[in-house]
Motif scaffolding. Structure first.
Motif, PDB file in Angstrom:
ATOM      1  N   LYS A  11       0.809  -1.211   0.000  1.00 32.42           N
ATOM      2  CA  LYS A  11       0.000   0.000   0.000  1.00 32.42           C
ATOM      3  C   LYS A  11       0.844   1.263   0.000  1.00 32.42           C
ATOM      4  O   LYS A  11       0.632   2.148  -0.817  1.00 32.42           O
ATOM      5  CB  LYS A  11      -0.956  -0.018   1.189  1.00 32.42           C
ATOM      6  CG  LYS A  11      -2.080  -1.027   1.016  1.00 32.42           C
ATOM      7  CD  LYS A  11      -3.039  -0.965   2.183  1.00 32.42           C
ATOM      8  CE  LYS A  11      -4.163  -1.996   1.988  1.00 32.42           C
ATOM      9  NZ  LYS A  11      -5.110  -1.977   3.124  1.00 32.42           N
ATOM     10  N   PRO A  12       1.830   1.410   0.902  1.00 32.78           N
ATOM     11  CA  PRO A  12       2.676   2.611   0.828  1.00 32.78           C
ATOM     12  C   PRO A  12       3.432   2.707  -0.480  1.00 32.78           C
ATOM     13  O   PRO A  12       3.610   3.792  -1.019  1.00 32.78           O
ATOM     14  CB  PRO A  12       3.623   2.462   2.019  1.00 32.78           C
ATOM     15  CG  PRO A  12       2.985   1.473   2.918  1.00 32.78           C
ATOM     16  CD  PRO A  12       2.183   0.573   2.040  1.00 32.78           C
ATOM     17  N   ARG A  14       2.498   1.658  -3.429  1.00 30.42           N
ATOM     18  CA  ARG A  14       1.594   2.128  -4.467  1.00 30.42           C
ATOM     19  C   ARG A  14       1.381   3.640  -4.356  1.00 30.42           C
ATOM     20  O   ARG A  14       1.347   4.349  -5.355  1.00 30.42           O
ATOM     21  CB  ARG A  14       0.248   1.411  -4.349  1.00 30.42           C
ATOM     22  CG  ARG A  14       0.290  -0.051  -4.778  1.00 30.42           C
ATOM     23  CD  ARG A  14      -1.087  -0.673  -4.648  1.00 30.42           C
ATOM     24  NE  ARG A  14      -1.079  -2.072  -5.040  1.00 30.42           N
ATOM     25  CZ  ARG A  14      -2.147  -2.867  -4.982  1.00 30.42           C
ATOM     26  NH1 ARG A  14      -3.300  -2.371  -4.514  1.00 30.42           N
ATOM     27  NH2 ARG A  14      -2.067  -4.122  -5.359  1.00 30.42           N
ATOM     28  N   MET A  15       1.227   4.116  -3.128  1.00 27.41           N
ATOM     29  CA  MET A  15       1.014   5.545  -2.947  1.00 27.41           C
ATOM     30  C   MET A  15       2.241   6.341  -3.366  1.00 27.41           C
ATOM     31  O   MET A  15       2.136   7.385  -4.018  1.00 27.41           O
ATOM     32  CB  MET A  15       0.668   5.833  -1.482  1.00 27.41           C
ATOM     33  CG  MET A  15       0.244   7.257  -1.232  1.00 27.41           C
ATOM     34  SD  MET A  15      -0.389   7.458   0.442  1.00 27.41           S
ATOM     35  CE  MET A  15      -0.917   9.178   0.316  1.00 27.41           C
ATOM     36  N   LEU A  16       3.415   5.855  -2.984  1.00 28.88           N
ATOM     37  CA  LEU A  16       4.649   6.528  -3.397  1.00 28.88           C
ATOM     38  C   LEU A  16       4.818   6.490  -4.913  1.00 28.88           C
ATOM     39  O   LEU A  16       5.263   7.467  -5.522  1.00 28.88           O
ATOM     40  CB  LEU A  16       5.856   5.877  -2.705  1.00 28.88           C
ATOM     41  CG  LEU A  16       5.974   6.101  -1.195  1.00 28.88           C
ATOM     42  CD1 LEU A  16       7.128   5.269  -0.635  1.00 28.88           C
ATOM     43  CD2 LEU A  16       6.184   7.584  -0.900  1.00 28.88           C
ATOM     44  N   HIS A  17       4.437   5.373  -5.504  1.00 25.72           N
ATOM     45  CA  HIS A  17       4.535   5.265  -6.963  1.00 25.72           C
ATOM     46  C   HIS A  17       3.586   6.252  -7.640  1.00 25.72           C
ATOM     47  O   HIS A  17       3.952   6.905  -8.625  1.00 25.72           O
ATOM     48  CB  HIS A  17       4.206   3.827  -7.394  1.00 25.72           C
ATOM     49  CG  HIS A  17       4.187   3.647  -8.882  1.00 25.72           C
ATOM     50  ND1 HIS A  17       5.347   3.641  -9.645  1.00 25.72           N
ATOM     51  CD2 HIS A  17       3.151   3.467  -9.757  1.00 25.72           C
ATOM     52  CE1 HIS A  17       5.034   3.468 -10.909  1.00 25.72           C
ATOM     53  NE2 HIS A  17       3.699   3.358 -11.011  1.00 25.72           N
ATOM     54  N   TRP A  18       2.364   6.386  -7.078  1.00 27.73           N
ATOM     55  CA  TRP A  18       1.407   7.334  -7.658  1.00 27.73           C
ATOM     56  C   TRP A  18       1.915   8.764  -7.528  1.00 27.73           C
ATOM     57  O   TRP A  18       1.818   9.563  -8.463  1.00 27.73           O
ATOM     58  CB  TRP A  18       0.065   7.200  -6.945  1.00 27.73           C
ATOM     59  CG  TRP A  18      -0.981   8.140  -7.489  1.00 27.73           C
ATOM     60  CD1 TRP A  18      -1.833   7.927  -8.508  1.00 27.73           C
ATOM     61  CD2 TRP A  18      -1.262   9.466  -6.998  1.00 27.73           C
ATOM     62  NE1 TRP A  18      -2.630   9.015  -8.710  1.00 27.73           N
ATOM     63  CE2 TRP A  18      -2.306   9.990  -7.796  1.00 27.73           C
ATOM     64  CE3 TRP A  18      -0.738  10.250  -5.971  1.00 27.73           C
ATOM     65  CZ2 TRP A  18      -2.822  11.259  -7.600  1.00 27.73           C
ATOM     66  CZ3 TRP A  18      -1.246  11.516  -5.781  1.00 27.73           C
ATOM     67  CH2 TRP A  18      -2.276  12.004  -6.583  1.00 27.73           C
ATOM     68  N   MET A  19       2.482   9.100  -6.357  1.00 32.44           N
ATOM     69  CA  MET A  19       2.999  10.453  -6.146  1.00 32.44           C
ATOM     70  C   MET A  19       4.171  10.732  -7.079  1.00 32.44           C
ATOM     71  O   MET A  19       4.282  11.831  -7.642  1.00 32.44           O
ATOM     72  CB  MET A  19       3.427  10.630  -4.690  1.00 32.44           C
ATOM     73  CG  MET A  19       2.269  10.599  -3.702  1.00 32.44           C
ATOM     74  SD  MET A  19       2.822  10.699  -1.981  1.00 32.44           S
ATOM     75  CE  MET A  19       3.622  12.295  -1.966  1.00 32.44           C
TER      76      MET A  19
END
Length: 396
Positions: A11-12, A14-19
Motif C-alpha cells: 500500500k505505501p 503504491r502511494m509513493l509510486h502514484w505520487m
C-alpha cells in the motif's frame, strides 16, 4: 500472515509510486506541485480559515430579513407550506426514477439538516426536520401509484407549483389575509421572480421562435421586431421602461404594482433570448424528420408537438440550464428600481451604521446562497441528461 504483511507493505509503495508518477515525475511537475501547494496554503491560511473568526452577528440579526424581507412574521407559515409542497414533489420525482433513495436525495436531506444549525427559532427548525420526512415519505409514496399515473401526478404538481405558491403567499382575503407585494423581499422575492420568469419565458420564447420561422410575413416581422428590440437593449433599460412607461400605457386605475412591472421586464428579456436559443435548436432538426411525420399524415401542430419539440428540448438541456441560471442571477438587478430582493436587502443592511463592518459577511452569505442554487440547477440538469441519455462518453 505472510500474505497480509506483503499486502500491507504494498500500500505505501503504491502511494509513493502514484505520487512519483503524477506529482514528481519531472522537474516541471515538481515545480507545479510546489506552486500548487503554496497556493493552497495561501488560500486556506488567508481566505478560508479567517472565515471561522469572522463575527457573524450581522447574519444572525438579519437572517429573517435576508430570507423573506418584510413579510409578516405571523404569516411565515405560508412560506413553509410552499416549501413543503415543493419538497413533496421533489421526493416524488426521485421516486419515479429509482426504487431506493439515491445519493442526491440523501444530499438534499443533509442540506436541510445543516440549515437547522442556522439561528432559526424552534418552530423553523421543526419545520426543516419535517421537510426531511416529507422528502423521504413522498419518495416511497409515489411508488405505490401505477407508473402511468406517476408521471401525470408529478407533472401536474410541478405545473401548479407557482400558481399555488402565489395564492398562498399573497393571499386572497378570508381566510388568508392579503399580503401586499411591497412586503415581499429577500430570497423569497428573488426566487418568485426567477422561477416565474423561467416558467413563462420558455413558452413565450417558443411562440416567438415559431413565429419567426412562420410563412406569414406580418407575424414573422412582428416576432423579429420584438426579439431584436429586446435583445438589443440591456435588462436595466427594460426594467426602467417597465417601471416608468408601463403605468403610462395602461388606463388610469390599472397601474400594476412594482412587482408586476419588474416581473414583466424580466420575463420579456429572457423570452427574447430563449426564442433565439430555441430557433437554433429548431434549425438543427433535419428535414427528414418533417418528411417522416408528413408521411404518417401528422398535422403541422402534431408534428411540432410530438416529433420536433421533444428532440429540440432534449438536445438543448445544457443551453436551457445556462439560461435558467442566468435568469436566477439577473433578478439581482431589480434592486435598481427599489425592490428589496436578496441584493437590495444586503444594500440596506450594510448601509445601517450598526453593521458597517459586516458587509463582507453579508456578501459572502448571499454569494453562498446563489452558488448553492445555481449548483443545484446544474446537478439536476446532469441527472436529467443521464436519464434521457443525452450525455455520451468519448472512448479513445
Amino acid at each position: 500472515m505472510k500474505e497480509q504483511t506483503i499486502q500491507l507493505d504494498r500500500k505505501p509503495n503504491r502511494m509513493l509510486h502514484w505520487m512519483h508518477t503524477n506529482l514528481f515525475s519531472s522537474i516541471g511537475n515538481t515545480l507545479l506541485t510546489a506552486l500548487s501547494v503554496l497556493l493552497l496554503y495561501e488560500f486556506f491560511a488567508k481566505a478560508f480559515i479567517p472565515l471561522f473568526s469572522w463575527d457573524w452577528t450581522v447574519i444572525k440579526a438579519n437572517l429573517k430579513l435576508i430570507l423573506t424581507g418584510s413579510y409578516p412574521i405571523s404569516e411565515l407559515w405560508r412560506v413553509w407550506v410552499c416549501l413543503g409542497y415543493a419538497t413533496f414533489f421533489f421526493g416524488c420525482s426521485f421516486g419515479m426514477t429509482a426504487k431506493r433513495p439515491q445519493k442526491v436525495l440523501y444530499g438534499i436531506a443533509l442540506f436541510l439538516a445543516a440549515l437547522s444549525f442556522l439561528p432559526f427559532g424552534g418552530q423553523q427548525k421543526t419545520s426543516l426536520r419535517l421537510l426531511i420526512l416529507i422528502l423521504f415519505g413522498s419518495f416511497f409514496l409515489i411508488q405505490r401509484i401505477g407508473k402511468e399515473k406517476q408521471s401525470l401526478v408529478v407533472t401536474l404538481g410541478w405545473v401548479f407549483l407557482l400558481p399555488f405558491s402565489f395564492c398562498i403567499i399573497r393571499g386572497f382575503g378570508f381566510p388568508l389575509p392579503l399580503v401586499k407585494t411591497n412586503l415581499w423581499g429577500g430570497l423569497l422575492l428573488s426566487l418568485l421572480i426567477s422561477l416565474t420568469s423561467i416558467f413563462l419565458s420558455l413558452p413565450i420564447g417558443l411562440l416567438l421562435a415559431l413565429g419567426r420561422r412562420s410563412n406569414l410575413r406580418i407575424l414573422k416581422s412582428v416576432c423579429i421586431f420584438t426579439i431584436e428590440i429586446i435583445r438589443g437593449v440591456p435588462l436595466i433599460t427594460i426594467l426602467f421602461i417597465g417601471y416608468l412607461i408601463l403605468p403610462m400605457a395602461l388606463p388610469k386605475g390599472w397601474a400594476p404594482s412594482v412587482f408586476i412591472r419588474a416581473l414583466t421586464g424580466v420575463v420579456m428579456f429572457h423570452s427574447a433570448y430563449m426564442a433565439e436559443a430555441l430557433r437554433g435548436g429548431l434549425q438543427g432538426i433535419s428535414k427528414t424528420q418533417y418528411e417522416a411525420a408528413k408521411s404518417l399524415n401528422l398535422s403541422t401542430t402534431k408534428t411540432m408537438a410530438l416529433v420536433i419539440l421533444p428532440q429540440v428540448l432534449k438536445r438543448m438541456i445544457p443551453v436551457l440550464v445556462n439560461m435558467f441560471t442566468s435568469a436566477l442571477k439577473d433578478t439581482s438587478l431589480i434592486s435598481i428600481i427599489g425592490m428589496l430582493d436578496l441584493i437590495g436587502i444586503s444594500t440596506s443592511i450594510v448601509s445601517n451604521p450598526k453593521y458597517l463592518t459586516g458587509s463582507a459577511q453579508v456578501l459572502f452569505f448571499e454569494g453562498a446562497i446563489y452558488f448553492i442554487l445555481c449548483y443545484s440547477i446544474s446537478k439536476a440538469s446532469i441527472l436529467l441528461e443521464k436519464k434521457l441519455g443525452v450525455t455520451s462518453k468519448i472512448h479513445s
